[in-house]
Design an enzyme around this catalytic site. Structure first.
Site, PDB file in Angstrom:
ATOM      1  N   HIS A  81      22.815 -23.121   2.695  1.00  8.75           N
ATOM      2  CA  HIS A  81      23.068 -22.583   1.251  1.00  8.75           C
ATOM      3  C   HIS A  81      22.158 -23.079   0.269  1.00  8.75           C
ATOM      4  O   HIS A  81      22.100 -22.642  -0.863  1.00  8.75           O
ATOM      5  CB  HIS A  81      24.602 -23.200   0.996  1.00  8.75           C
ATOM      6  N   ASP A 243      22.220 -25.224  10.072  1.00  8.43           N
ATOM      7  CA  ASP A 243      22.461 -26.383  11.036  1.00  8.43           C
ATOM      8  C   ASP A 243      23.771 -26.023  11.773  1.00  8.43           C
ATOM      9  O   ASP A 243      23.499 -26.474  13.066  1.00  8.43           O
ATOM     10  CB  ASP A 243      22.556 -27.769  10.364  1.00  8.43           C
TER      11      ASP A 243
END
Length: 492
Positions: A81, A243
């Site tokens: 993000h 991730d």
């Protein structure tokens, strides 16, 4: 043999694993810290990520007894993000607003009010919160519009590191699907969202990166920055991933299995062969790093909660675990709504933690248990939300991340779910998953085949010893309802 490097550039640190490209055997690893951050303003400079990558890569090479020229492929997974803004000369225009920066909560609320939760879920699979990249761009448009006039590229954290390696602007569908302006089910950027909520005057098609497929190379390591690492210019660079998405690869998450990731953030996720569109706002219907979907619920407050409890009690984590496991399991025990820095799921950016059920005979053990249960109960609510979104999420439960090293977390999770919880031999699942991807692009293989071939073995299985009483769950739900201030946040 062939050597691949998997990079995990997380919020807290950068970890590099070097692995045999054929059998996945770990050859060496290294880690270096990132500057600490704390919401509501949570920012880092990408130069610090690069410095940590250089340091951790050198440490991994030293541990493996290898030279940089021995590495044949590399792939980067990173925190999702974050907004990386580059000028025409690839100069970083401002520090990166990270996923846990909550300053754009007003922009997120305005976007949801305008399009509606169902409209957002249909468009991108998720309902935006302040974590989403589009809300951070809208914040910049309102507060720092001068940066838009010189904007040449918008990248995400793993895109930026890959760009430094290859000189190419490339992302992947897992990361793109968490921006708020990419429709993974249609495989296209929604530039109309950027025109509507950020700026209508920009050529967004030229600003956004190419979206690579799961096994598609991002390029080769031919840049001066790659030379700083000592990489050969023919080293192939994978497409990268978020991730959590790379972590699912690294853990070998099979269909129907459920992964609880206990790190800086808490995440519960599963895999799906079909797109998920959850209008409730709980479930992010993002793409995964293997060509499918990874419906997940992410909370802001996970192991930081037990970090705080350990600090307040003046103990280390081993002692905190002992205290929590020794606590009396009385049904009227202390309960924590663990919204220390606001919350993302549910979307309560201004919330704070609340402790309920205090008695004059409360114990240190009970406080330790409340901290662990406060994290776990929030994630279990997310697990329920995934089921309610129509996704099968009833298979084997796997725990990973730093919190999974604590027997207290594993036991409380097993008791909360009423099923066994296992860990796997993948202490650095994200870096491992990035290495899986690097091996796939090196050998021209399907990333799913490498994921399954490298699937780590089970290390610990914790059986439930009891259950969390309904009285505790009711107290938790009541506290979380009170944790959000009732006044309307000012538009900023």
């Amino acid at each position: 043999m062939g050597v691949v490097a998997g990079v995990d550039s997380s919020t807290q640190s950068c970890t590099v694993e070097l692995r045999d490209s054929v059998d996945g055997r770990l050859l060496g690893s290294g880690r270096a810290p990132h500057p600490p951050t704390s919401p509501p303003v949570s920012e880092q400079h990408p130069d610090d990520w690069w410095a940590a990558l250089r340091s951790s890569f050198a440490a991994a090479l030293a541990a493996a007894g290898l030279a940089a020229r021995d590495v044949d492929a590399i792939s980067v997974a990173a925190q999702a993000h974050g907004l990386v803004m580059l000028g025409p000369d690839d100069r970083v225009l401002r520090p990166v607003k990270l996923w846990n920066d909550t300053t754009s909560s007003a922009q997120a609320a305005a976007m949801v009010a305008e399009l509606g939760p169902a409209g957002w879920a249909r468009a991108v699979g998720s309902v935006p919160t302040a974590a989403f990249t589009i809300t951070k761009l809208a914040w910049v448009a309102r507060h720092e519009p001068e940066h838009l006039t010189s904007l040449a590229r918008v990248l995400l954290p793993h895109d930026h590191l890959s760009h430094r390696l290859t000189g190419r602007a490339v992302t992947d569908r897992s990361e793109a699907s968490g921006t708020g302006y990419y429709a993974a089910h249609d495989e296209r950027w929604l530039t109309e969202h950027l025109e509507r909520w950020v700026s209508p005057g920009l050529d967004w098609d030229s600003v956004l990166p190419h979206v690579a497929g799961p096994s598609e190379p991002a390029g080769t390591a031919g840049t001066p920055s790659a030379g700083e690492l000592g990489l050969r210019p023919d080293v192939v660079v994978g497409p990268g991933a978020g991730d959590q998405h790379a972590g699912a690869l690294g853990i070998g998450l099979a269909p129907g299995q459920v992964l609880y990731s206990l790190g800086t953030s808490g995440v519960v996720m599963t895999t799906s062969t079909t797109a998920v569109h959850d209008a409730s706002g709980w479930v992010d219907g993002v793409a995964d790093a293997a060509g499918g979907w990874l419906p997940l619920v992410c909370t802001l407050n996970s192991t930081k909660v037990t970090d705080l409890a350990a600090r307040l009690l003046g103990v280390d984590h081993a002692e905190l675990t002992r205290l929590a496991l020794a606590a009396e399991r009385r049904p009227d025990r202390m309960v924590l709504a663990a919204y220390l820095d606001g919350e993302r799921s549910p979307d309560r950016p201004r919330a704070r933690g609340l402790l309920g059920g205090l008695r004059s005979d409360a114990t240190r053990e009970e406080l330790a248990l409340a901290a662990v249960e406060g994290v776990v109960l929030g994630l279990v609510r997310g697990h329920d939300a995934i089921r309610q979104a129509g996704v099968a999420a009833d298979g084997v439960v796997v725990a990973t991340g730093g919190g999974a090293r604590s027997r207290a977390y594993l036991q409380v999770l097993a008791d909360a779910l009423g099923v066994p919880v296992e860990t796997r031999d993948a202490p650095e699942a994200t870096a491992r998953g990035a290495a899986v991807q690097a091996a796939a692009v090196l050998h021209g293989a399907d990333v799913r085949e490498v994921r399954d071939a490298w699937a780590p073995f089970r290390t610990v299985v914790v059986e439930p010893l009891g259950s969390i009483p309904e009285e505790v769950r009711e107290q938790y739900r009541a506290l979380t309802g009170w944790a959000q201030p009732t006044e309307t946040a000012p538009a900023t």
